[in-house]
Enzyme design. Structure first.
Site, short mmCIF file in Angstrom:
data_model
loop_
_atom_site.label_atom_id
_atom_site.label_comp_id
_atom_site.label_asym_id
_atom_site.label_seq_id
_atom_site.Cartn_x
_atom_site.Cartn_y
_atom_site.Cartn_z
N SER A 92 25.11 42.47 37.22
CA SER A 92 24.95 41.97 38.67
C SER A 92 26.03 41.44 39.35
CB SER A 92 23.63 40.85 38.57
OG SER A 92 23.13 40.61 39.76
N ASP A 93 25.89 41.31 40.46
CA ASP A 93 27.13 40.52 41.34
C ASP A 93 26.61 39.98 42.68
OD1 ASP A 93 30.12 39.49 41.16
OD2 ASP A 93 30.06 40.72 43.14
#
Length: 221
Positions: A92-93
């Site tokens: 995730s980012d």
């Protein structure tokens, strides 16, 4: 003594039984949010440098999804040979995009954080979180790659210099995309959120849950 209430649909329980579930992030916020599903998972922070050229992407959403995918791939490669079970890696980012379309990640200094916050003052910014799952699928030589992105609008009140300086002194902006954390002190000057609150915190819970449901319907979990 009353036992703790647990939210654990059958397919969520099956996830940890079938897979070695790995969160490819050191973020305490993502770890805490994922823990709410009562999933048994490990944390292996990605070593990906996060140095993609933003100019090569048509939109911030494309950039954040690709960064999430690179994080997940990095961890998958490093852990695969050591895992007894099939892998289920969550990458995730999160980035913040100001009203001029500039991607704002974590500030490099107090001065950088202050300048970022002054630029967000009285304006709307967009928070994008990319999520990438890498899932080992039975009878397949290659894992399945599933990518998605969630977007949320955040509206700031007008911030004077004294408020900005006081906020920066808390140290909170240092490791936050866009230099703020709505779930903490920034909640005092964020006027409105349009969309998923948890996306602003750093992990779109509802979107991730739908991804799990889709995988369950496909018979993967």
């Amino acid at each position: 003594m009353k036992s703790a209430i647990r939210f654990k649909p059958d397919f969520v329980g099956a996830l940890a039984e079938k897979f070695n579930v790995i969160l490819a992030s050191a973020s305490p916020r993502r770890r805490e949010l994922l823990s709410r599903l009562d999933i048994d998972f490990q944390v292996h922070p990605s070593e990906f440098a996060e140095d993609l050229d933003k100019a090569q992407f048509a939109a911030a959403s494309d950039y954040v999804v690709e960064t999430a995918a690179r994080k997940a791939r990095d961890v998958y490669r490093r852990v695969k040979s050591k895992s007894v079970k099939p892998l289920f890696v969550i990458g995730s980012d999160t980035v913040v995009v100001n009203s001029y379309g500039t991607i704002l990640e974590k500030p490099k200094s107090d001065a950088d954080a202050a300048a970022t916050l002054k630029g967000l003052s009285g304006r709307t910014n967009m928070v994008y979180t990319g999520v990438c799952l890498i899932v080992d699928v039975p009878d397949s030589s290659e894992p399945q790659l599933i990518k998605t992105v969630e977007s949320t609008e955040v509206v700031f009140d007008e911030l004077d210099d004294a408020v900005v300086d006081a906020y920066v002194k808390t140290g909170e902006p240092h490791d936050k995309a866009g230099s703020y954390a709505y779930q903490s002190f920034a909640g005092f000057f964020v006027r409105e959120i349009r969309g998923d609150y948890y996306n602003v915190v750093g992990f779109p819970c509802a979107r991730f849950f739908r991804m799990l449901q889709d995988l369950h319907q496909q018979g993967i979990i």
